[in-house]
Design a protein around this motif. Structure first.
Motif, PDB file in Angstrom:
ATOM      1  N   ARG A   1      -4.867  59.134   9.158  1.00 44.89           N
ATOM      2  CA  ARG A   1      -5.358  58.739  10.478  1.00 44.89           C
ATOM      3  C   ARG A   1      -6.014  57.364  10.420  1.00 44.89           C
ATOM      4  N   GLY A   2      -6.069  56.701  11.560  1.00 44.88           N
ATOM      5  CA  GLY A   2      -6.835  55.470  11.675  1.00 44.88           C
ATOM      6  C   GLY A   2      -8.311  55.745  11.914  1.00 44.88           C
ATOM      7  N   GLY A   3      -8.660  56.992  12.198  1.00 43.02           N
ATOM      8  CA  GLY A   3     -10.041  57.379  12.498  1.00 43.02           C
ATOM      9  C   GLY A   3     -10.036  58.615  13.367  1.00 43.02           C
ATOM     10  N   PHE A   4     -11.190  58.947  13.950  1.00 40.16           N
ATOM     11  CA  PHE A   4     -11.289  60.186  14.728  1.00 40.16           C
ATOM     12  C   PHE A   4     -10.608  60.091  16.091  1.00 40.16           C
ATOM     13  N   ARG A   5     -10.203  58.884  16.488  1.00 40.18           N
ATOM     14  CA  ARG A   5      -9.605  58.718  17.825  1.00 40.18           C
ATOM     15  C   ARG A   5      -8.110  59.047  17.876  1.00 40.18           C
ATOM     16  N   GLY A   6      -7.495  59.377  16.730  1.00 32.85           N
ATOM     17  CA  GLY A   6      -6.057  59.640  16.737  1.00 32.85           C
ATOM     18  C   GLY A   6      -5.660  60.757  15.791  1.00 32.85           C
ATOM     19  N   MET A   7      -4.436  61.234  15.958  1.00 32.35           N
ATOM     20  CA  MET A   7      -3.910  62.298  15.100  1.00 32.35           C
ATOM     21  C   MET A   7      -3.243  61.695  13.867  1.00 32.35           C
ATOM     22  N   PRO A   8      -3.046  62.488  12.821  1.00 33.62           N
ATOM     23  CA  PRO A   8      -2.443  61.950  11.602  1.00 33.62           C
ATOM     24  C   PRO A   8      -0.971  61.610  11.776  1.00 33.62           C
ATOM     25  N   GLY A   9      -0.605  60.407  11.346  1.00 33.28           N
ATOM     26  CA  GLY A   9       0.795  60.050  11.201  1.00 33.28           C
ATOM     27  C   GLY A   9       1.132  60.097   9.724  1.00 33.28           C
ATOM     28  N   VAL A  10       2.259  59.495   9.348  1.00 35.11           N
ATOM     29  CA  VAL A  10       2.609  59.395   7.922  1.00 35.11           C
ATOM     30  C   VAL A  10       2.176  58.020   7.432  1.00 35.11           C
ATOM     31  N   GLY A  11       1.401  57.985   6.361  1.00 36.36           N
ATOM     32  CA  GLY A  11       0.952  56.717   5.804  1.00 36.36           C
ATOM     33  C   GLY A  11       0.876  56.796   4.295  1.00 36.36           C
ATOM     34  N   VAL A  12       0.711  55.652   3.667  1.00 35.14           N
ATOM     35  CA  VAL A  12       0.587  55.629   2.207  1.00 35.14           C
ATOM     36  C   VAL A  12      -0.865  55.912   1.831  1.00 35.14           C
ATOM     37  N   THR A  13      -1.070  56.376   0.584  1.00 38.64           N
ATOM     38  CA  THR A  13      -2.434  56.505   0.055  1.00 38.64           C
ATOM     39  C   THR A  13      -2.712  55.217  -0.729  1.00 38.64           C
ATOM     40  N   ASN A  14      -2.414  55.192  -2.022  1.00 38.23           N
ATOM     41  CA  ASN A  14      -2.410  53.949  -2.801  1.00 38.23           C
ATOM     42  C   ASN A  14      -0.989  53.773  -3.327  1.00 38.23           C
ATOM     43  N   LEU A  15      -0.232  52.905  -2.664  1.00 36.40           N
ATOM     44  CA  LEU A  15       1.177  52.697  -3.012  1.00 36.40           C
ATOM     45  C   LEU A  15       1.284  51.448  -3.867  1.00 36.40           C
ATOM     46  N   TYR A  16       1.901  51.568  -5.046  1.00 35.46           N
ATOM     47  CA  TYR A  16       1.966  50.394  -5.916  1.00 35.46           C
ATOM     48  C   TYR A  16       3.155  50.433  -6.867  1.00 35.46           C
TER      49      TYR A  16
END
Length: 448
Positions: free
Chosen positions: A334-349
């Motif tokens: 999430r970007g914060g409490f104002r939105g629902m979870p999408g798909v994103g990376v954690t630590n991608l390297y």
């Protein structure tokens, strides 16, 4: 985060149940930050911000609803629960939403909180930014101006709890510094920019950031353009990670499902150079994407996304995993409490290799070292085509011969990654994405 926040979370889940939610998940975040800008040893800007709020997801049968609030008073919490349930009832039926159950294995503890950041006085924060500016000026009399010297200090606590019994509290800190330096000589001016971001204050060498930026600006004095050519290109870590970030959105299962990915139908296929292995590691020590769980309570872990050039997996949150009848990979972000979870990376390297950048440079008879690109955000993430402005150094006989500017490099991100023939040992992160130096066998360079 104190016990009151936990009571608030339990109260919200209880209210959601009383409004007939089948299951619910509450996300409470409390954060504070200070941002300081210094100009000519005076404070140019001092901003302090605090953000607190709660986001509630509910399932009513097979309908999901969401609402958020920045008011945690009892009356507002009742409105929050009622709004989320009403929103669920007014959405279309969907078989794929889900709220994860308690994981069978315990969450792993992570170290991402530094009490020293909380203890810093305002005077010390200001002094460190001023020291960065002083160090940049002290490098050389040709350092004439500093456009911007800034630092940020933040701390946050996040509590995620669901009605199925899962719960994670995460406390974290972030410190960062950045500076843009201008060097001038005989009517010519060149800019150099540098930054660093860390979880722990002791690891942020603010003065070194100032020195590196000044060195970049000084080294570019006398820069010229070159004729258009095809040649080997050595990408500095800060540039390589920008190319990895273009590729990153295509690794999301959500992007694949929406036909917006470079990697549709390529699972288990060779997609890039066998010299490259890409990890997504939510437990990486000190990582900006590190936490015990993702933002929907799925435990974090280290995953091999690309294994020696072969695409090993897509990244999933719970919704996209349900669509493909598989399990979440712990990438509900999430970007914060104002939105629902999408798909994103954690630590991608990209996993580092054995050679230093200097050793790769020495084994490059002729080519281009790229230290900065402009316009990477304009690259097409679906086709992978890019054309970016570049700054760096022309290489002759394994050495930096002279600085170059006003050039472009162009191609396709997958072609670029397929043609990597050397991987450096100098892994560096910018936010959640990191890379070492990478050498491309050949790229189109546009010059004068």
């Amino acid at each position: 985060m104190n016990s009151m926040d936990r009571r608030i979370a339990e109260q919200i889940l209880s209210l959601a149940a009383s409004f007939t939610a089948t299951s619910a998940e509450i996300y409470i975040r409390n954060s504070s930050s200070t941002t300081i800008e210094v100009k000519d040893q005076k404070v140019d800007s001092f901003e302090r911000a605090r953000d607190i709020g709660a986001g509630l997801r509910v399932l009513v049968g097979d309908r999901m609803g969401f609402a958020f609030t920045t008011d945690l008073s009892p009356d507002s919490l009742r409105v929050l629960a009622g709004s989320a349930v009403t929103n669920a009832r007014n959405t279309a039926s969907d078989p794929f939403p889900g709220i994860p159950e308690i994981p069978p294995a315990p969450y792993q503890s992570v170290s991402i909180f530094d009490p020293a950041v909380i203890a810093l006085s305002e005077e010390e924060k200001i002094e460190r930014v001023m020291a960065m500016e002083r160090e940049a000026y002290a490098m050389d009399p040709r350092v004439r101006r500093i456009r911007k010297a800034s630092a940020g200090f933040s701390d946050s606590s996040t509590l995620i709890m669901n009605s199925l019994g899962a719960e994670v509290l995460t406390e974290s800190t972030v410190v960062s510094a950045s500076i843009e330096v201008v060097a001038e000589h005989q009517g010519e001016s060149q800019a150099g920019w540098d930054y660093d971001v860390r979880r722990f204050y002791r690891e942020l060498d603010i003065e070194q950031v100032g020195r590196r930026a000044a060195r970049k600006a000084l080294d570019l004095l006398g820069a010229r353009s070159i004729d258009s050519v095809k040649a080997p290109v050595l990408l500095d870590p800060s540039v390589a990670e920008e190319f990895l970030s273009i590729m990153a959105s295509g690794l999301s299962a959500e992007s694949v499902q929406k036909k917006r990915s470079l990697f549709i139908g390529k699972l288990d296929s060779s997609v890039i150079s066998p010299l490259i292995t890409v990890y997504d590691d939510g437990l990486l020590a000190g990582g900006l994407g590190t936490a015990p769980s993702d933002d929907e309570l799925v435990p974090m872990k280290k995953k091999t996304v690309i294994d020696k050039g072969r695409l090993a997996l897509y990244l999933y949150n719970t919704y996209s995993a349900n669509k493909d009848r598989t399990a979440s990979t712990g990438n509900g972000i999430r970007g914060g409490f104002r939105g629902m979870p999408g798909v994103g990376v954690t630590n991608l390297y990209i996993a580092p290799g054995a050679q230093t950048q200097e050793e790769i440079l020495q084994s490059t008879p002729k080519g281009l070292l790229v230290t900065e690109i402009m316009g990477a955000h304009m690259a097409n993430p679906i086709s992978g085509d890019f054309s970016v402005g570049a700054t760096g150094y022309w290489i002759e006989q394994g050495k930096k011969a002279y600085p170059v500017r006003e050039i472009t490099i162009a191609g396709n991100i997958l072609d670029l990654m397929k043609n990597i023939d050397a991987v450096g040992s100098d892994l560096r992160f910018s936010g959640r994405i990191g890379s070492p130096s990478l050498r491309v066998k050949e790229l189109s360079i546009g010059g004068k």
